[in-house]
Motif scaffolding. Structure first.
Motif, PDB file in Angstrom:
ATOM      1  N   ILE A 166      28.995  35.527  13.891  1.00  0.00           N
ATOM      2  CA  ILE A 166      30.274  36.124  13.484  1.00  0.00           C
ATOM      3  C   ILE A 166      30.861  35.468  12.234  1.00  0.00           C
ATOM      4  N   GLU A 167      30.760  34.153  12.111  1.00  0.00           N
ATOM      5  CA  GLU A 167      31.311  33.501  10.920  1.00  0.00           C
ATOM      6  C   GLU A 167      30.596  33.966   9.663  1.00  0.00           C
ATOM      7  N   ASN A 168      29.300  34.103   9.742  1.00  0.00           N
ATOM      8  CA  ASN A 168      28.547  34.542   8.567  1.00  0.00           C
ATOM      9  C   ASN A 168      28.714  36.034   8.308  1.00  0.00           C
ATOM     10  N   TYR A 169      28.967  36.809   9.351  1.00  0.00           N
ATOM     11  CA  TYR A 169      29.300  38.227   9.149  1.00  0.00           C
ATOM     12  C   TYR A 169      30.583  38.325   8.330  1.00  0.00           C
ATOM     13  N   HIS A 170      31.618  37.606   8.759  1.00  0.00           N
ATOM     14  CA  HIS A 170      32.911  37.654   8.049  1.00  0.00           C
ATOM     15  C   HIS A 170      32.831  37.033   6.652  1.00  0.00           C
ATOM     16  N   ALA A 196      19.953  45.571  11.907  1.00  0.00           N
ATOM     17  CA  ALA A 196      20.341  44.474  11.012  1.00  0.00           C
ATOM     18  C   ALA A 196      20.510  44.946   9.565  1.00  0.00           C
ATOM     19  N   GLN A 197      19.651  45.846   9.089  1.00  0.00           N
ATOM     20  CA  GLN A 197      19.762  46.346   7.709  1.00  0.00           C
ATOM     21  C   GLN A 197      21.035  47.158   7.515  1.00  0.00           C
ATOM     22  N   MET A 231      23.316  34.805   8.741  1.00  0.00           N
ATOM     23  CA  MET A 231      23.579  35.578   9.948  1.00  0.00           C
ATOM     24  C   MET A 231      22.277  36.068  10.591  1.00  0.00           C
ATOM     25  N   ILE A 232      21.352  36.566   9.780  1.00  0.00           N
ATOM     26  CA  ILE A 232      20.122  37.140  10.337  1.00  0.00           C
ATOM     27  C   ILE A 232      19.271  36.096  11.051  1.00  0.00           C
ATOM     28  N   ARG A 265      28.765  31.882  17.106  1.00  0.00           N
ATOM     29  CA  ARG A 265      29.579  31.419  15.978  1.00  0.00           C
ATOM     30  C   ARG A 265      28.840  31.649  14.658  1.00  0.00           C
ATOM     31  N   THR A 266      27.550  31.349  14.606  1.00  0.00           N
ATOM     32  CA  THR A 266      26.752  31.564  13.395  1.00  0.00           C
ATOM     33  C   THR A 266      26.740  33.046  13.027  1.00  0.00           C
TER      34      THR A 266
END
Length: 160
Positions: free
Chosen positions: A56-60, A92-93, A67-68, A53-54
């Protein structure tokens, strides 16, 4: 209440499988059962569902720093494009650059479905159904415990 319903369902499955096992010709079948609460508490990385959840939610939302915190040091991301061709492998970058131009979506507007598909000591697999109204996709995620916390190590995605 959801936990109670799930436990009742699990108990019912256990009883029905033991009844079937007692009939001649039937072999006892044991299915793995994972109990996951609908809303898990704790810091990111302490549970599989919280970690995903951390991520994908922070990606969006476009929050790379948050997210990282749940990405493994050897994180990779790759998938199948709409044309069926394999995308370039990303780290990640690369994901950070991709996030910079995207539309941000608040968590309450996201429709993320997280399903734990396997757990084996320090490695787990999760199916994540995610996306927007425009495009939905599945992410097949491998997580690994790093210093006692779950980290997203590999993501393979494909559009629905």
């Amino acid at each position: 209440m959801k936990k109670l319903t799930f436990l009742a369902l699990a108990a019912g499955l256990s009883i029905s499988s033991s009844v079937l096992a007692n009939h001649p010709g039937n072999e006892e079948i044991q299915l793995p059962i994972y109990i996951i609460s609908a809303a898990e508490d704790g810091e990111p990385g302490t549970t599989l569902e919280n970690t995903v959840r951390t991520y994908i939610e922070n990606y969006h939302e476009g929050d790379y720093q948050e997210m990282i915190s749940v990405l493994h040091k050897d994180f990779t991301n790759q998938g199948l494009n709409h044309d069926g061709k394999l995308s370039e492998r990303q780290n990640a970058q690369d994901l950070k650059r991709l996030m910079q131009g995207q539309t941000q979506i608040a968590p309450e507007l996201q429709e993320n479905i997280i399903t734990v598909t396997g757990i084996e000591e320090n490695v787990a697999t999760v199916l994540l159904e995610t996306g927007t109204d425009v495009a939905r996709w599945n992410e097949y995620i491998t997580l690994e415990k790093e210093n006692g916390k779950w980290k997203v190590k590999k993501v393979f995605w494909s559009f629905k």
